[in-house]
Design an enzyme around this catalytic site. Structure first.
Site, short mmCIF file in Angstrom:
data_model
loop_
_atom_site.label_atom_id
_atom_site.label_comp_id
_atom_site.label_asym_id
_atom_site.label_seq_id
_atom_site.Cartn_x
_atom_site.Cartn_y
_atom_site.Cartn_z
N TRP A 130 9.15 -14.72 43.12
CA TRP A 130 10.27 -13.88 42.64
C TRP A 130 10.68 -12.96 43.77
CZ3 TRP A 130 10.62 -8.48 42.19
CH2 TRP A 130 11.90 -8.05 41.77
N GLU A 166 11.38 -17.95 40.03
CA GLU A 166 11.79 -17.08 38.91
C GLU A 166 13.17 -16.50 39.12
OE1 GLU A 166 9.11 -13.79 38.31
OE2 GLU A 166 10.16 -13.08 36.51
N LYS A 220 16.74 -14.34 37.81
CA LYS A 220 17.02 -13.05 37.18
C LYS A 220 18.52 -12.83 37.13
CE LYS A 220 15.40 -8.29 37.36
NZ LYS A 220 14.30 -7.42 37.80
N ASP A 237 11.59 -15.61 32.62
CA ASP A 237 11.11 -14.28 32.23
C ASP A 237 11.98 -13.81 31.07
OD1 ASP A 237 11.09 -11.34 32.13
OD2 ASP A 237 9.85 -11.43 33.93
N HIS A 250 14.95 -11.48 31.78
CA HIS A 250 15.83 -11.75 32.92
C HIS A 250 17.16 -12.40 32.59
CE1 HIS A 250 12.66 -11.39 36.35
NE2 HIS A 250 12.66 -10.37 35.52
N HIS A 296 7.25 -15.83 31.82
CA HIS A 296 6.86 -14.43 31.95
C HIS A 296 7.25 -13.78 30.63
CE1 HIS A 296 6.40 -13.46 36.50
NE2 HIS A 296 5.49 -14.29 36.04
N ASP A 345 15.94 -5.12 31.67
CA ASP A 345 14.66 -5.74 32.02
C ASP A 345 13.61 -4.65 32.20
OD1 ASP A 345 12.78 -7.63 32.98
OD2 ASP A 345 13.37 -7.20 35.04
N ASP A 370 10.61 -4.30 30.92
CA ASP A 370 9.20 -4.69 30.94
C ASP A 370 8.33 -3.87 30.01
OD1 ASP A 370 8.95 -6.94 32.99
OD2 ASP A 370 10.12 -5.49 34.10
N ASP A 417 4.34 -10.39 31.65
CA ASP A 417 4.94 -9.54 32.67
C ASP A 417 5.49 -8.27 32.04
OD1 ASP A 417 5.96 -8.51 34.97
OD2 ASP A 417 7.55 -9.99 35.23
#
Ligand code: RNT
Ligand code: ZN
Length: 421
Positions: free
Chosen positions: A187, A228, A230, A261, A264, A288, A296, A298, A328
């Site tokens: 990433w 990955e 995004k 993810d 993302h 993820h 995003d 997390d 993640d």
């Protein structure tokens, strides 16, 4: 709860499930086979140990909060991981970033070697765990300008290419040592805050950089490559070089894994719907699992509809052999071990719920065109006594049942974390 109560509740629950054609023993046996790759970076806010005061910087990602007690060394991080893993049923994996290398003095990222991860490998081996790996393309002066593998500057790009090559070799060494393929996931944060004029150049350079990084053939029994994508990050709102289209195309053409993810994509877009699409075109996928809140962000994974939908897709589609489940998230505002335990237990719990679904019955209703029955049953299933099966599963795996895990985290906080200043 006493053992007797847990067993009684389980017995009643398993009969209720049996009435719907679901075998709870089989579900638990299936669940025990699934390893979730727990990310090391929740334990220290994505800081790593390159310097004594290393902190996450740039890259468009942020760990907000200042909760006391974060791990300051790799030994502390392993202690914390040990504690968290004790409280999560099943045998799982560790997902490590390159910035968690243990070196004597500073070793540049393009010079990292497998030997800098020996302690991690030994730790995982002793636990019978596999490991996954990530090159770190952020928190570094050579990433400050916002471009790494797609940088126009030849020296900067070459440095990050060398880092990628080094990391794949580390991944292969990890996989070989542990007897389980290591997924090495690329990433990069590359992108720009404001509208770029040249969207094409950076993407062409990124494609070339990836080709160079992946040029060396590595044994897939040791290392598997993932990329990955995004949509945007902080400071890369207008343009992200490694977009979904970019990496989906790259992964299909080069048969790498594609990493999805959960944070993302556009906030109304879900990865649960993407799994059965992309698995037509790539052999394997890395997830993820995260929880974006408006962006995003997390956040710690909770038992949301989307988490359940992801797990349902994996189970219904029989995809567990082709999908690597990684986590993640990084929340620095709460006890970090609790964050790991909550998020990882939720991932495992969501898989259990999916395995307890009376899928055969639901499929039949759908095939018969009985959408009334399908909707009715999907709603009924939501309140079946899955909690009793979960409690029983935790007990059988010698992990705390219900909120008992929290008492252990609090005791550890008191004995260990609160002494870190
Ligand atoms: C960032 C990506 C990436 C990182 C970790 C630390 O938006 O999700 O996976 O979170 O590598
Ligand atoms: Zn991610």
């Amino acid at each position: 709860m006493t053992t007797e109560t847990i067993e009684k509740a389980y017995e009643i629950a398993s009969r209720q499930y049996a009435d719907l054609g679901v075998d709870t023993e089989k579900a638990m046996a299936g669940l025990a086979e699934v390893a979730v790759s727990m990310h090391c970076w929740q334990g220290d806010d994505v800081g790593g140990f390159e310097t004594a005061d290393a902190e996450l910087s740039g890259g468009g990602i942020q760990a907000t909060g200042n909760y006391p007690g974060k791990a300051r060394t790799a030994d502390e991080l392993r202690d914390d991981l040990d504690k968290a893993l004790e409280l999560i049923p099943g045998t799982h994996r560790l997902n490590l970033h390159a910035i968690y290398a243990e070196t004597q003095g500073r070793v540049e990222r393009d010079e990292l070697q497998p030997e800098h991860f020996t302690k991690w490998i030994d730790w995982a081996k002793a636990k019978g765990m596999g490991m996954d790996f990530n090159p770190s393309y952020f928190s570094h002066p050579k990433a400050d300008a916002g471009f790494t593998l797609s940088a126009a500057d030849d020296d900067i790009r070459a440095f990050w290419i060398r880092h990628g090559i080094a990391c794949r070799r580390i991944g292969a060494a990890i996989g070989e040592a542990l007897g389980s393929p290591c997924v090495t996931n690329v990433w990069i944060p590359d992108g720009s805050k404001d509208t770029p004029v040249d969207r094409k150049g950076p993407r062409q350079r990124l494609a070339r950089s990836l080709d160079e990084i992946f040029a060396e053939k590595l044994d897939p029994r040791h290392n598997l490559d993932a990329v990955e994508c995004k949509l945007f990050g902080i400071g890369s709102e207008s343009y992200v070089v490694g977009s979904h289209e970019f990496y989906m195309g790259y992964a299909m053409k080069n048969q790498t894994l594609l990493c999805l993810d959960a944070g993302h994509f556009h906030p109304t877009e879900v990865i649960s719907d993407k799994i059965s699409s992309v698995l037509n075109w790539v052999d394997e996928v890395l997830l993820h699992v995260s929880r974006g809140v408006r962006w995003d962000s997390d956040h710690v994974v909770t038992l949301t509809d989307e988490l359940r939908a992801i797990a349902e897709e994996l189970v219904r589609g029989d995809y567990l052999g082709r999908v690597h489940i990684g986590l993640d998230f990084f929340d620095a505002s709460i006890n970090r071990i609790a964050a790991w335990v909550i998020g990882t237990r939720n991932m495992v719990k969501a898989l259990l719920l999916a395995m307890l679904e009376p899928t055969e019955m639901l499929r039949k209703l759908e095939a018969d065109g009985d959408y009334t029955g399908r909707l009715a049953m999907l709603e009924e299933v939501k309140t079946l006594p899955a909690g009793a099966v979960w409690d029983y599963y935790c007990m059988k795996n010698n992990t705390p049942v219900g909120t008992a895990w929290l008492d252990e985290v609090r005791a550890y906080e008191n004995d260990v974390l609160s002494k870190r200043t």
